[in-house]
Design an enzyme around this catalytic site. Structure first.
Site, PDB file in Angstrom:
ATOM      1  N   ASP A   7       0.871  -1.175   0.000  1.00  0.00           N
ATOM      2  CA  ASP A   7       0.000   0.000   0.000  1.00  0.00           C
ATOM      3  C   ASP A   7       0.908   1.224   0.000  1.00  0.00           C
ATOM      4  OD1 ASP A   7       0.965   0.236   2.592  1.00  0.00           O
ATOM      5  OD2 ASP A   7      -1.008   0.378   3.545  1.00  0.00           O
ATOM      6  N   CYS A  64       3.400  -3.088   3.953  1.00  0.00           N
ATOM      7  CA  CYS A  64       2.560  -1.949   4.350  1.00  0.00           C
ATOM      8  C   CYS A  64       3.304  -1.253   5.489  1.00  0.00           C
ATOM      9  CB  CYS A  64       1.134  -2.383   4.720  1.00  0.00           C
ATOM     10  SG  CYS A  64       0.992  -3.483   6.144  1.00  0.00           S
ATOM     11  N   THR A  66       3.068  -1.377   8.804  1.00  0.00           N
ATOM     12  CA  THR A  66       3.472  -2.309   9.865  1.00  0.00           C
ATOM     13  C   THR A  66       3.820  -3.692   9.333  1.00  0.00           C
ATOM     14  OG1 THR A  66       1.211  -3.079  10.158  1.00  0.00           O
ATOM     15  CG2 THR A  66       1.914  -1.188  11.517  1.00  0.00           C
ATOM     16  N   GLY A  67       3.367  -4.000   8.142  1.00  0.00           N
ATOM     17  CA  GLY A  67       3.481  -5.361   7.592  1.00  0.00           C
ATOM     18  C   GLY A  67       2.375  -6.277   8.084  1.00  0.00           C
ATOM     19  N   GLY A  69      -1.226  -5.719   8.395  1.00  0.00           N
ATOM     20  CA  GLY A  69      -2.477  -5.799   7.638  1.00  0.00           C
ATOM     21  C   GLY A  69      -2.309  -6.549   6.325  1.00  0.00           C
ATOM     22  N   HIS A  97      11.252 -23.604   8.830  1.00  0.00           N
ATOM     23  CA  HIS A  97      10.210 -24.301   9.587  1.00  0.00           C
ATOM     24  C   HIS A  97       8.821 -24.217   8.963  1.00  0.00           C
ATOM     25  CE1 HIS A  97      12.404 -24.555  13.739  1.00  0.00           C
ATOM     26  NE2 HIS A  97      13.244 -24.723  12.719  1.00  0.00           N
ATOM     27  N   ASN A  98       8.476 -23.060   8.374  1.00  0.00           N
ATOM     28  CA  ASN A  98       7.092 -22.841   7.892  1.00  0.00           C
ATOM     29  C   ASN A  98       6.975 -22.936   6.379  1.00  0.00           C
ATOM     30  OD1 ASN A  98       7.437 -20.109  10.097  1.00  0.00           O
ATOM     31  ND2 ASN A  98       6.402 -22.012  10.680  1.00  0.00           N
ATOM     32  N   HIS A 132       8.570 -30.561  10.294  1.00  0.00           N
ATOM     33  CA  HIS A 132       7.933 -29.303   9.883  1.00  0.00           C
ATOM     34  C   HIS A 132       6.965 -29.521   8.719  1.00  0.00           C
ATOM     35  CE1 HIS A 132      10.652 -27.378  12.592  1.00  0.00           C
ATOM     36  NE2 HIS A 132      11.706 -27.832  11.929  1.00  0.00           N
ATOM     37  N   ARG A 135       3.495 -30.362   9.912  1.00  0.00           N
ATOM     38  CA  ARG A 135       2.785 -29.200  10.450  1.00  0.00           C
ATOM     39  C   ARG A 135       2.292 -28.280   9.328  1.00  0.00           C
ATOM     40  NH1 ARG A 135       7.816 -28.892  14.663  1.00  0.00           N
ATOM     41  NH2 ARG A 135       7.169 -30.673  15.930  1.00  0.00           N
TER      42      ARG A 135
HETATM   43  O1  LIG Z   1       0.230  -0.863   8.193  1.00  0.00           O
HETATM   44  C1  LIG Z   1      -0.831  -0.866   7.634  1.00  0.00           C
HETATM   45  C2  LIG Z   1      -1.822  -1.962   7.840  1.00  0.00           C
HETATM   46  O2  LIG Z   1      -1.357  -2.911   8.762  1.00  0.00           O
HETATM   47  C3  LIG Z   1      -1.230   0.249   6.745  1.00  0.00           C
HETATM   48  O3  LIG Z   1      -0.133   0.634   5.951  1.00  0.00           O
HETATM   49  C4  LIG Z   1      -1.699   1.413   7.613  1.00  0.00           C
HETATM   50  O4  LIG Z   1      -2.803   1.023   8.405  1.00  0.00           O
HETATM   51  C5  LIG Z   1      -2.090   2.614   6.740  1.00  0.00           C
HETATM   52  O5  LIG Z   1      -2.528   3.653   7.577  1.00  0.00           O
HETATM   53  P1  LIG Z   1      -2.737   5.126   7.027  1.00  0.00           P
HETATM   54  O6  LIG Z   1      -3.899   5.100   6.079  1.00  0.00           O
HETATM   55  O7  LIG Z   1      -2.978   5.960   8.271  1.00  0.00           O
HETATM   56  O8  LIG Z   1      -1.454   5.521   6.306  1.00  0.00           O
END
Ligand SMILES: O=C(CO)[C@H](O)[C@H](O)COP(=O)(O)O
Length: 141
Positions: A7, A64, A66-67, A69, A97-98, A132, A135
């Site tokens: 995003d 994104c 935080t990575g 979402g 492992h995954n 692994h 699993r």
């Molecule tokens: O990390 C994220 C989801 O996990 C998105 O990048 C984040 O929520 C976007 O937020 P905003 O619209 O305030 O830039």
């Protein structure tokens, strides 16, 4: 072939990874987004994940802020195992492992240099199989 998606919060790191992959001669397909304009990560996480699940791409990397979402969105696609990694060891272990087939990065927290190391580990570390495999198969079932 690597599927890429982000995003707006992951756009800058995705562009850095594109240049890094290009320099290494690794092919990729960019499923967007293509600017820093605000957008919704599920659309791009899903597009990259579907390319991995269908076999069009072998692996995927999504970003994104935080990575979190975009990894949640990618993991909704059956057959995808997307791991959010903010350090090198996690990237190695999720391959060993995954058998993770997608990597999620935090564009707001992981710098480009660290991201390169994480991407390298994700692309070069082999799945160990053995206990692994049982699993991972259970997840697929
Ligand atoms: O990390 C994220 C989801 O996990 C998105 O990048 C984040 O929520 C976007 O937020 P905003 O619209 O305030 O830039």
């Amino acid at each position: 072939m690597i599927a890429l998606g982000s995003d707006h919060g992951g756009y800058s790191l995705k562009e850095h990874i594109k240049a890094y992959l290009e320099a290494k001669g690794i092919a990729f397909k960019d499923f967007g987004t293509h600017s820093t304009d605000s957008c919704d990560y599920p659309e791009f996480g899903r597009a990259a994940a579907e390319a991995v699940a269908s076999g069009e791409c072998e692996r995927g990397i999504v970003v994104c802020t935080t990575g979190i979402g975009i990894s949640i969105a990618a993991n909704k696609v059956h057959g995808v195992r997307c791991a959010l990694c903010r350090d090198l060891l996690s990237a190695q272990l999720t391959r060993r492992h995954n058998n993770a087939n997608m990597l999620a990065l935090a564009g707001g927290f992981t710098g480009p240099f660290e991201a390169e190391h994480i991407v390298d580990a994700f692309l070069t570390t082999a799945f160990e199989g053995g206990r692994h495999e049982r699993r991972v198969n259970a997840i697929e079932e």
